[in-house]
Scaffold this motif. Structure first.
Motif, PDB file in Angstrom:
ATOM      1  N   ALA A 160       0.742  -1.563   0.237  1.00 39.41           N
ATOM      2  CA  ALA A 160       0.162   0.028  -0.263  1.00 39.41           C
ATOM      3  C   ALA A 160       0.505   0.759  -0.180  1.00 39.41           C
ATOM      4  O   ALA A 160       0.349   2.575  -0.723  1.00 39.41           O
ATOM      5  CB  ALA A 160      -0.858  -0.378   1.251  1.00 39.41           C
ATOM      6  N   ARG A 161       2.562   0.761   0.621  1.00 36.21           N
ATOM      7  CA  ARG A 161       2.625   2.085   0.688  1.00 36.21           C
ATOM      8  C   ARG A 161       3.374   2.541  -0.693  1.00 36.21           C
ATOM      9  O   ARG A 161       3.406   4.387  -0.811  1.00 36.21           O
ATOM     10  CB  ARG A 161       3.878   2.116   1.465  1.00 36.21           C
ATOM     11  CG  ARG A 161       3.674   1.468   3.065  1.00 36.21           C
ATOM     12  CD  ARG A 161       5.014   1.918   3.778  1.00 36.21           C
ATOM     13  NE  ARG A 161       4.475   1.970   4.912  1.00 36.21           N
ATOM     14  CZ  ARG A 161       5.371   0.915   5.560  1.00 36.21           C
ATOM     15  NH1 ARG A 161       6.194  -0.012   5.331  1.00 36.21           N
ATOM     16  NH2 ARG A 161       4.791   0.707   7.159  1.00 36.21           N
ATOM     17  N   GLY A 162       3.263   2.644  -1.704  1.00 37.36           N
ATOM     18  CA  GLY A 162       3.635   2.717  -3.193  1.00 37.36           C
ATOM     19  C   GLY A 162       2.150   3.394  -3.300  1.00 37.36           C
ATOM     20  O   GLY A 162       2.495   5.436  -3.632  1.00 37.36           O
ATOM     21  N   ARG A 163       1.269   3.500  -3.175  1.00 36.96           N
ATOM     22  CA  ARG A 163      -0.198   4.437  -3.622  1.00 36.96           C
ATOM     23  C   ARG A 163       0.023   5.895  -2.610  1.00 36.96           C
ATOM     24  O   ARG A 163      -0.521   6.307  -3.290  1.00 36.96           O
ATOM     25  CB  ARG A 163      -1.224   3.739  -4.012  1.00 36.96           C
ATOM     26  CG  ARG A 163      -2.387   4.071  -3.701  1.00 36.96           C
ATOM     27  CD  ARG A 163      -4.106   3.685  -3.087  1.00 36.96           C
ATOM     28  NE  ARG A 163      -5.209   4.924  -3.498  1.00 36.96           N
ATOM     29  CZ  ARG A 163      -6.144   4.208  -3.819  1.00 36.96           C
ATOM     30  NH1 ARG A 163      -6.006   2.971  -2.919  1.00 36.96           N
ATOM     31  NH2 ARG A 163      -7.148   5.124  -3.741  1.00 36.96           N
ATOM     32  N   ALA A 164      -0.150   5.452  -1.566  1.00 33.93           N
ATOM     33  CA  ALA A 164       0.060   5.815  -0.649  1.00 33.93           C
ATOM     34  C   ALA A 164       0.877   7.222  -0.220  1.00 33.93           C
ATOM     35  O   ALA A 164       0.559   8.204  -0.531  1.00 33.93           O
ATOM     36  CB  ALA A 164       0.636   5.493   1.565  1.00 33.93           C
ATOM     37  N   GLY A 165       1.706   7.306  -1.208  1.00 35.69           N
ATOM     38  CA  GLY A 165       2.866   7.889  -1.788  1.00 35.69           C
ATOM     39  C   GLY A 165       2.601   8.084  -2.190  1.00 35.69           C
ATOM     40  O   GLY A 165       3.099   9.509  -1.858  1.00 35.69           O
ATOM     41  N   LEU A 166       1.558   8.700  -3.289  1.00 36.90           N
ATOM     42  CA  LEU A 166       1.725   9.365  -4.172  1.00 36.90           C
ATOM     43  C   LEU A 166       0.723  10.131  -4.340  1.00 36.90           C
ATOM     44  O   LEU A 166      -0.029  11.262  -4.147  1.00 36.90           O
ATOM     45  CB  LEU A 166       0.767   8.515  -5.349  1.00 36.90           C
ATOM     46  CG  LEU A 166       1.634   7.533  -6.347  1.00 36.90           C
ATOM     47  CD1 LEU A 166       1.328   6.804  -6.983  1.00 36.90           C
ATOM     48  CD2 LEU A 166       2.510   8.672  -7.310  1.00 36.90           C
ATOM     49  N   ILE A 167      -0.001  10.429  -2.464  1.00 38.57           N
ATOM     50  CA  ILE A 167      -1.404  11.322  -2.503  1.00 38.57           C
ATOM     51  C   ILE A 167      -1.050  11.603  -0.819  1.00 38.57           C
ATOM     52  O   ILE A 167      -2.401  11.764  -0.357  1.00 38.57           O
ATOM     53  CB  ILE A 167      -2.737  10.178  -2.443  1.00 38.57           C
ATOM     54  CG1 ILE A 167      -2.910   9.126  -1.133  1.00 38.57           C
ATOM     55  CG2 ILE A 167      -3.013  10.059  -3.865  1.00 38.57           C
ATOM     56  CD1 ILE A 167      -3.866   8.637  -0.886  1.00 38.57           C
ATOM     57  N   THR A 168      -0.028  11.651  -0.655  1.00 39.34           N
ATOM     58  CA  THR A 168       0.460  11.783   0.837  1.00 39.34           C
ATOM     59  C   THR A 168       0.627  11.093   1.718  1.00 39.34           C
ATOM     60  O   THR A 168      -0.447  12.121   2.458  1.00 39.34           O
ATOM     61  CB  THR A 168       0.511  13.680   1.003  1.00 39.34           C
ATOM     62  OG1 THR A 168       1.122  13.558  -0.402  1.00 39.34           O
ATOM     63  CG2 THR A 168       1.969  13.879   1.980  1.00 39.34           C
ATOM     64  N   ALA A 169      -0.082   9.718   1.815  1.00 39.58           N
ATOM     65  CA  ALA A 169      -0.473   8.964   2.921  1.00 39.58           C
ATOM     66  C   ALA A 169       0.481   8.995   4.026  1.00 39.58           C
ATOM     67  O   ALA A 169       1.476   8.589   3.590  1.00 39.58           O
ATOM     68  CB  ALA A 169      -1.783   8.516   2.304  1.00 39.58           C
ATOM     69  N   GLU A 170      -0.629   8.365   5.299  1.00 42.22           N
ATOM     70  CA  GLU A 170       0.919   7.492   5.772  1.00 42.22           C
ATOM     71  C   GLU A 170      -0.445   5.978   5.924  1.00 42.22           C
ATOM     72  O   GLU A 170      -1.318   6.178   6.435  1.00 42.22           O
ATOM     73  CB  GLU A 170       0.398   8.572   7.157  1.00 42.22           C
ATOM     74  CG  GLU A 170       1.632   7.413   7.881  1.00 42.22           C
ATOM     75  CD  GLU A 170       1.339   7.899   9.754  1.00 42.22           C
ATOM     76  OE1 GLU A 170       2.214   7.875  11.177  1.00 42.22           O
ATOM     77  OE2 GLU A 170       1.634   9.654   9.437  1.00 42.22           O
ATOM     78  N   VAL A 171       0.375   5.009   6.239  1.00 45.76           N
ATOM     79  CA  VAL A 171       0.020   3.402   6.518  1.00 45.76           C
ATOM     80  C   VAL A 171       0.854   3.279   7.244  1.00 45.76           C
ATOM     81  O   VAL A 171       2.123   3.057   6.972  1.00 45.76           O
ATOM     82  CB  VAL A 171      -0.411   2.933   5.341  1.00 45.76           C
ATOM     83  CG1 VAL A 171      -1.115   1.772   5.553  1.00 45.76           C
ATOM     84  CG2 VAL A 171      -0.825   3.879   4.261  1.00 45.76           C
ATOM     85  N   GLU A 172       0.499   2.815   8.176  1.00 48.74           N
ATOM     86  CA  GLU A 172       1.364   2.006   9.303  1.00 48.74           C
ATOM     87  C   GLU A 172       0.307   0.648  10.283  1.00 48.74           C
ATOM     88  O   GLU A 172      -0.297   0.663  10.155  1.00 48.74           O
ATOM     89  CB  GLU A 172       1.885   2.323  10.428  1.00 48.74           C
ATOM     90  CG  GLU A 172       2.574   4.339  10.032  1.00 48.74           C
ATOM     91  CD  GLU A 172       3.869   3.963   9.320  1.00 48.74           C
ATOM     92  OE1 GLU A 172       4.659   2.764   9.882  1.00 48.74           O
ATOM     93  OE2 GLU A 172       4.362   4.451   8.661  1.00 48.74           O
ATOM     94  N   ALA A 173       2.091  -0.418  10.202  1.00 46.13           N
ATOM     95  CA  ALA A 173       1.498  -1.511  10.501  1.00 46.13           C
ATOM     96  C   ALA A 173       1.532  -1.762  12.151  1.00 46.13           C
ATOM     97  O   ALA A 173       2.450  -1.281  12.547  1.00 46.13           O
ATOM     98  CB  ALA A 173       1.476  -3.281   9.817  1.00 46.13           C
ATOM     99  N   GLU A 174       0.831  -1.971  13.011  1.00 47.45           N
ATOM    100  CA  GLU A 174       0.822  -2.287  14.700  1.00 47.45           C
ATOM    101  C   GLU A 174       0.726  -3.491  14.609  1.00 47.45           C
ATOM    102  O   GLU A 174      -0.774  -4.296  14.428  1.00 47.45           O
ATOM    103  CB  GLU A 174       0.109  -1.362  15.761  1.00 47.45           C
ATOM    104  CG  GLU A 174       0.062   0.369  15.126  1.00 47.45           C
ATOM    105  CD  GLU A 174      -0.790   1.421  15.454  1.00 47.45           C
ATOM    106  OE1 GLU A 174      -1.690   0.048  16.330  1.00 47.45           O
ATOM    107  OE2 GLU A 174      -0.793   1.657  15.203  1.00 47.45           O
ATOM    108  N   SER A 175       2.073  -4.827  15.650  1.00 50.61           N
ATOM    109  CA  SER A 175       1.699  -6.226  15.729  1.00 50.61           C
ATOM    110  C   SER A 175       2.662  -6.368  16.837  1.00 50.61           C
ATOM    111  O   SER A 175       3.444  -5.545  17.090  1.00 50.61           O
ATOM    112  CB  SER A 175       1.810  -6.551  14.742  1.00 50.61           C
ATOM    113  OG  SER A 175       3.316  -6.825  14.004  1.00 50.61           O
ATOM    114  N   GLY A 176       2.850  -7.276  17.136  1.00 52.63           N
ATOM    115  CA  GLY A 176       2.978  -7.783  18.488  1.00 52.63           C
ATOM    116  C   GLY A 176       3.967  -8.879  18.272  1.00 52.63           C
ATOM    117  O   GLY A 176       4.896  -9.132  16.830  1.00 52.63           O
ATOM    118  N   ASP A 177       5.134  -9.492  19.720  1.00 51.81           N
ATOM    119  CA  ASP A 177       6.177  -9.845  19.043  1.00 51.81           C
ATOM    120  C   ASP A 177       5.657 -11.451  18.952  1.00 51.81           C
ATOM    121  O   ASP A 177       6.647 -12.101  18.156  1.00 51.81           O
ATOM    122  CB  ASP A 177       7.170  -9.925  19.950  1.00 51.81           C
ATOM    123  CG  ASP A 177       8.185  -8.272  20.024  1.00 51.81           C
ATOM    124  OD1 ASP A 177       8.021  -8.219  18.600  1.00 51.81           O
ATOM    125  OD2 ASP A 177       7.487  -7.635  20.915  1.00 51.81           O
TER     126      ASP A 177
END
Length: 200
Positions: free
Chosen positions: A55-72
């Motif tokens: 998703a980060r490729g598209r997010a970069g085009l629209i100045t968006a932020e996509v982050e994952a949150e997961s434990g260990d």
């Protein structure tokens, strides 16, 4: 559009969009056929990490932020990985499409009485009466302030169908009009899931 008048870059973009629409339609056909496909033991955190990277490729085009949150701790599920990828991609793309201003999308995976992926956005929000309607075929929210319009209106329909084929569920967990939404994609943990079913 008149394809003969498009530049090479515009034609390439149209080709990508048409290919995506074909993929969506094929996924819809698989969902309607009620075919769970070949299933295997997978760490759900890995599928989430892959989806966020895509998703980060598209997010970069629209100045968006996509982050994952997961434990260990691994979150084992027995699923068709391609179906889960489709659900995750649809949810993240939907979150990017319905943002107000620069999109901020959080994708959190946890063991919460089963495996759960929550996709949270800062989008337009969904009225209470539409929480189920948005999962119908070709249903789309209309809003003039959308950052990235477009789509087939099939993404959420397909996603719910595929989630249920994997023994899971998909729904709106929380939404505030004008402030954003959280979708919850639930799957049985591997110990609770049925034995894998090979495809024919």
């Amino acid at each position: 559009p008149d394809f003969e008048k498009l530049t090479d870059d515009e034609l390439a973009a149209k080709t990508v969009e048409l290919n995506r629409i074909v993929d969506v339609l094929l996924a819809a056909a698989r969902a309607d056929a009620e075919d769970p496909g070949s299933q295997e033991l997978t760490d759900l955190r890995e599928l989430v990490a892959e989806a966020v990277t895509r998703a980060r490729g598209r997010a970069g085009l629209i100045t968006a932020e996509v982050e994952a949150e997961s434990g260990d701790t691994p979150i084992p599920v027995v699923v068709n990985a391609d179906h889960v990828r489709t659900v995750l991609d649809n949810l993240i793309n939907n979150a990017l499409s319905y943002a107000r201003g620069p999109a901020i999308v959080r994708v959190a995976v946890s063991n919460d009485d089963g495996a759960v992926v929550r996709v949270t956005d800062n989008g337009v929000g969904i009225p209470d009466h539409a929480h189920d309607e948005i999962f119908q075929r070709f249903h789309r929210l209309d809003d003039p302030e959308l950052v990235a319009a477009g789509g087939t209106g099939l993404g959420l329909y397909i996603s719910r169908q595929l989630a249920e084929l994997q023994g899971g569920s998909l729904g709106v967990e929380k939404s505030i009009v004008g402030h954003g939404s959280t979708f919850a994609f639930r799957l049985p943990l591997a110990g609770d899931a049925e034995a894998p079913r090979p495809s024919d």
